[in-house]
Design a protein around this motif. Structure first.
Motif, PDB file in Angstrom:
ATOM      1  N   PHE A 114      65.944  17.548  34.471  1.00 33.66           N
ATOM      2  CA  PHE A 114      64.902  18.572  34.394  1.00 33.66           C
ATOM      3  C   PHE A 114      65.506  19.937  34.072  1.00 33.66           C
ATOM      4  CE2 PHE A 114      61.501  16.439  37.288  1.00 33.66           C
ATOM      5  CZ  PHE A 114      61.268  15.506  36.298  1.00 33.66           C
ATOM      6  N   ALA A 115      66.458  20.356  34.892  1.00 34.48           N
ATOM      7  CA  ALA A 115      67.031  21.692  34.731  1.00 34.48           C
ATOM      8  C   ALA A 115      67.654  21.860  33.347  1.00 34.48           C
ATOM      9  CB  ALA A 115      68.061  21.955  35.818  1.00 34.48           C
ATOM     10  N   SER A 116      68.289  20.800  32.839  1.00 33.32           N
ATOM     11  CA  SER A 116      68.958  20.909  31.538  1.00 33.32           C
ATOM     12  C   SER A 116      67.955  21.086  30.403  1.00 33.32           C
ATOM     13  CB  SER A 116      69.829  19.678  31.290  1.00 33.32           C
ATOM     14  OG  SER A 116      69.033  18.537  31.059  1.00 33.32           O
ATOM     15  N   ARG A 117      66.677  20.846  30.644  1.00 34.78           N
ATOM     16  CA  ARG A 117      65.650  21.014  29.621  1.00 34.78           C
ATOM     17  C   ARG A 117      64.761  22.235  29.880  1.00 34.78           C
ATOM     18  NH1 ARG A 117      68.016  18.382  26.319  1.00 34.78           N
ATOM     19  NH2 ARG A 117      67.861  16.153  26.040  1.00 34.78           N
ATOM     20  N   GLY A 118      65.156  23.083  30.823  1.00 30.07           N
ATOM     21  CA  GLY A 118      64.376  24.297  31.079  1.00 30.07           C
ATOM     22  C   GLY A 118      63.338  24.147  32.177  1.00 30.07           C
ATOM     23  N   PHE A 119      63.294  22.969  32.808  1.00 31.37           N
ATOM     24  CA  PHE A 119      62.319  22.758  33.881  1.00 31.37           C
ATOM     25  C   PHE A 119      62.995  23.017  35.219  1.00 31.37           C
ATOM     26  CE2 PHE A 119      61.082  20.054  30.326  1.00 31.37           C
ATOM     27  CZ  PHE A 119      59.849  20.610  30.050  1.00 31.37           C
ATOM     28  N   ARG A 120      62.729  24.214  35.774  1.00 34.82           N
ATOM     29  CA  ARG A 120      63.344  24.604  37.025  1.00 34.82           C
ATOM     30  C   ARG A 120      62.423  24.184  38.164  1.00 34.82           C
ATOM     31  NH1 ARG A 120      62.550  29.178  39.845  1.00 34.82           N
ATOM     32  NH2 ARG A 120      61.484  30.187  38.105  1.00 34.82           N
ATOM     33  N   VAL A 121      62.953  23.380  39.073  1.00 39.14           N
ATOM     34  CA  VAL A 121      62.142  22.994  40.235  1.00 39.14           C
ATOM     35  C   VAL A 121      62.061  24.203  41.155  1.00 39.14           C
ATOM     36  CG1 VAL A 121      61.882  21.426  42.167  1.00 39.14           C
ATOM     37  CG2 VAL A 121      62.794  20.574  40.004  1.00 39.14           C
ATOM     38  N   ALA A 122      60.870  24.821  41.188  1.00 39.43           N
ATOM     39  CA  ALA A 122      60.683  26.071  41.920  1.00 39.43           C
ATOM     40  C   ALA A 122      60.192  25.825  43.326  1.00 39.43           C
ATOM     41  CB  ALA A 122      59.694  26.966  41.174  1.00 39.43           C
ATOM     42  N   ALA A 123      59.523  24.692  43.557  1.00 43.63           N
ATOM     43  CA  ALA A 123      58.962  24.445  44.885  1.00 43.63           C
ATOM     44  C   ALA A 123      58.755  22.958  45.114  1.00 43.63           C
ATOM     45  CB  ALA A 123      57.629  25.183  45.036  1.00 43.63           C
ATOM     46  N   LEU A 124      58.941  22.554  46.356  1.00 46.76           N
ATOM     47  CA  LEU A 124      58.656  21.186  46.811  1.00 46.76           C
ATOM     48  C   LEU A 124      57.588  21.292  47.883  1.00 46.76           C
ATOM     49  CD1 LEU A 124      62.369  19.996  47.304  1.00 46.76           C
ATOM     50  CD2 LEU A 124      60.958  19.806  45.237  1.00 46.76           C
ATOM     51  N   LEU A 125      56.546  20.466  47.780  1.00 46.47           N
ATOM     52  CA  LEU A 125      55.461  20.534  48.763  1.00 46.47           C
ATOM     53  C   LEU A 125      55.113  19.155  49.275  1.00 46.47           C
ATOM     54  CD1 LEU A 125      54.510  22.706  46.222  1.00 46.47           C
ATOM     55  CD2 LEU A 125      53.030  23.370  48.131  1.00 46.47           C
ATOM     56  N   ASP A 126      54.666  19.104  50.531  1.00 43.66           N
ATOM     57  CA  ASP A 126      54.214  17.845  51.104  1.00 43.66           C
ATOM     58  C   ASP A 126      53.142  18.156  52.150  1.00 43.66           C
ATOM     59  OD1 ASP A 126      55.598  14.817  51.011  1.00 43.66           O
ATOM     60  OD2 ASP A 126      54.343  15.201  52.775  1.00 43.66           O
ATOM     61  N   ALA A 127      52.260  17.192  52.370  1.00 42.62           N
ATOM     62  CA  ALA A 127      51.181  17.385  53.353  1.00 42.62           C
ATOM     63  C   ALA A 127      51.623  16.991  54.759  1.00 42.62           C
ATOM     64  CB  ALA A 127      49.958  16.562  52.941  1.00 42.62           C
ATOM     65  N   ASP A 128      52.794  16.359  54.865  1.00 37.57           N
ATOM     66  CA  ASP A 128      53.251  15.814  56.145  1.00 37.57           C
ATOM     67  C   ASP A 128      54.196  16.803  56.825  1.00 37.57           C
ATOM     68  OD1 ASP A 128      54.328  14.407  58.245  1.00 37.57           O
ATOM     69  OD2 ASP A 128      54.898  12.650  57.040  1.00 37.57           O
ATOM     70  N   ARG A 129      53.792  17.276  58.025  1.00 30.51           N
ATOM     71  CA  ARG A 129      54.610  18.278  58.712  1.00 30.51           C
ATOM     72  C   ARG A 129      55.935  17.699  59.210  1.00 30.51           C
ATOM     73  NH1 ARG A 129      52.330  23.144  58.465  1.00 30.51           N
ATOM     74  NH2 ARG A 129      50.062  23.189  58.382  1.00 30.51           N
ATOM     75  N   ALA A 130      56.064  16.368  59.173  1.00 33.39           N
ATOM     76  CA  ALA A 130      57.369  15.763  59.500  1.00 33.39           C
ATOM     77  C   ALA A 130      58.357  15.956  58.340  1.00 33.39           C
ATOM     78  CB  ALA A 130      57.195  14.272  59.787  1.00 33.39           C
ATOM     79  N   VAL A 131      57.822  16.257  57.156  1.00 33.65           N
ATOM     80  CA  VAL A 131      58.669  16.423  55.965  1.00 33.65           C
ATOM     81  C   VAL A 131      58.904  17.911  55.678  1.00 33.65           C
ATOM     82  CG1 VAL A 131      58.804  15.992  53.469  1.00 33.65           C
ATOM     83  CG2 VAL A 131      57.855  14.246  54.989  1.00 33.65           C
ATOM     84  N   THR A 132      57.880  18.737  55.897  1.00 31.99           N
ATOM     85  CA  THR A 132      58.020  20.150  55.573  1.00 31.99           C
ATOM     86  C   THR A 132      59.134  20.762  56.419  1.00 31.99           C
ATOM     87  OG1 THR A 132      56.261  20.742  57.141  1.00 31.99           O
ATOM     88  CG2 THR A 132      55.626  20.392  54.854  1.00 31.99           C
ATOM     89  N   GLY A 133      59.853  21.677  55.798  1.00 30.49           N
ATOM     90  CA  GLY A 133      60.980  22.310  56.473  1.00 30.49           C
ATOM     91  C   GLY A 133      62.301  21.637  56.160  1.00 30.49           C
ATOM     92  N   GLN A 134      62.267  20.335  55.797  1.00 33.06           N
ATOM     93  CA  GLN A 134      63.509  19.666  55.383  1.00 33.06           C
ATOM     94  C   GLN A 134      64.085  20.357  54.151  1.00 33.06           C
ATOM     95  OE1 GLN A 134      63.164  15.447  54.667  1.00 33.06           O
ATOM     96  NE2 GLN A 134      62.190  15.044  56.642  1.00 33.06           N
ATOM     97  N   ARG A 135      65.398  20.409  54.056  1.00 28.42           N
ATOM     98  CA  ARG A 135      66.028  21.008  52.872  1.00 28.42           C
ATOM     99  C   ARG A 135      66.451  19.901  51.915  1.00 28.42           C
ATOM    100  NH1 ARG A 135      66.535  26.351  53.082  1.00 28.42           N
ATOM    101  NH2 ARG A 135      67.832  26.380  51.222  1.00 28.42           N
TER     102      ARG A 135
END
Lengths: 247, 247
Positions: A114-135
């Motif tokens: 992705f990054a090599s083609r100009g697609f920068r992952v700017a954000a990761l989102l999830d609806a599960d609070r067990a996942v949010t906050g993970q790096r």
């Protein structure tokens, strides 16, 4: 190619046919492989073979970019990479948000392609609070509650949906409401979106299907040479077949 | 399309051009979406638009399958799904082994889109003993030491490589030595394989690139209408460009 509401006129913008646009990434992939091997120039025949099209079509496609190669020399690999990248808009930065951080979302967050083609992952989102906050990939996973704010503040251009199928339509609706007009859908479901929103659906089995075709040939299991499978079952539902579609 | 050693003549087997073979999965994807929505028949124009090709090409492609539709009625969706599936060999069972059970391998093991196309995940393998033995998608992950035995006993047809890039070539070599002649490569590297082995490389950014093209148009950032980016940098390396490739 696209399914769902992504039908559009054959030509658009500067008059590059849609089918040509769809082939440019394939040329770019083949050119990138040549570039990695240090190949400086390529003939239209070689590039066409690597991309799986005929060379007349390749030359026609590249002529829309004002790229004609040089007789006896061919195309300059690096410069053609640049021209196609520019035409596709890949020389810009496209901030991408990935929604649904299961295994696939996790894999895409770390995907170097992705990054090599100009697609920068700017954000990761999830609806599960067990996942949010993970790096993951250096980013903290944010909660879906923050979607609208993230789209606005991080100037997200493209939403990538990697949720389970039942959640995908609601996520698409929220992306559209937040102003996103380009969605890449990995969820195995067809999304409905308003006019003006582009959705493209990824089918990870496409390339496997092409391999299966050749594997079938190699193993002598040609559907004509070998035993012909029976017509599809459910005969009651298909009684009108011979008239609609003669075999 | 293919990169690396997958170039092949334009025609093969029953004389279906390679470019047609590459489009059949796209028709199948569009047809499957119609089927899911309960649409019984489709015109060549509608199907061509959904698949992103022109309708004359679609009709020509389908004529290789002996499928001509019916004037005023179009193509029977379910029967055309069956015809394309049969041509591609998807009505057979293709046991697949996934090698490299990181996030992507894990995601593919659970990916519903494989089984629905005849690709049965028969085995999961990893080189890391911290991963082997884990149960994923109902299967225990096996160790790479067992690769040759697994290929033989489970009649594996296609190897799917989802390892990190540095491990991919060695895995490909072992698959080839074990008799596998079809490899799907998700690792971001170009594989070398002997003649007769088909490798297809998946680039997950292909569809994103097509979205970027349209997003660029929608946001008025057309590379011609807008400010023209400078020539690529590294001028010293590109001093011969004007002669090789006039702008």
């Amino acid at each position: 190619m696209a399914t769902g509401r992504t039908e559009r006129p054959a030509q658009r913008g500067r008059g590059i046919p849609e089918a040509t646009v769809a082939r440019l990434p394939l040329y770019l992939r083949a050119l990138s492989a040549l570039s990695e091997r240090g190949v400086p120039t390529v003939s239209s025949e070689e590039l066409a073979a690597a991309a799986g099209v005929n060379s007349a079509k390749l030359r026609k496609d590249l002529s829309y970019l004002g790229s004609y190669g040089t007789r006896g020399v061919g195309y300059d690999v690096e410069y053609l990479v640049y021209q196609i990248s520019r035409e596709l808009g890949l020389t810009q930065d496209w901030p991408v948000a990935i929604i649904g951080i299961g295994n696939l979302g996790h894999a895409l967050a770390n995907y170097g392609g992705f990054a090599s083609r100009g697609f920068r992952v700017a954000a990761l989102l999830d609806a599960d609070r067990a996942v949010t906050g993970q790096r993951i990939a250096g980013m903290a996973v944010r909660h879906m509650d923050d979607l609208e704010q993230i789209v606005r503040e991080d100037h997200v251009s493209i939403g990538v949906i990697t949720t389970p199928a039942p959640a995908a339509q609601e996520v698409a609706d929220r992306l559209v409401a937040a102003g996103i007009t380009s969605i890449l859908n990995f969820a195995p479901t067809v999304l409905s979106v308003p006019e003006g929103v582009d959705v493209r659906k990824v089918d990870l089995s496409i390339e496997l299907q092409i391999l299966a075709f050749h594997e079938q040939r190699k193993s002598g299991l040609d559907p004509v040479a070998g035993p012909v499978p029976a017509r599809p079952s459910k005969p009651g539902e298909r009684g009108d077949l011979p008239e609609v579609m003669p075999a």
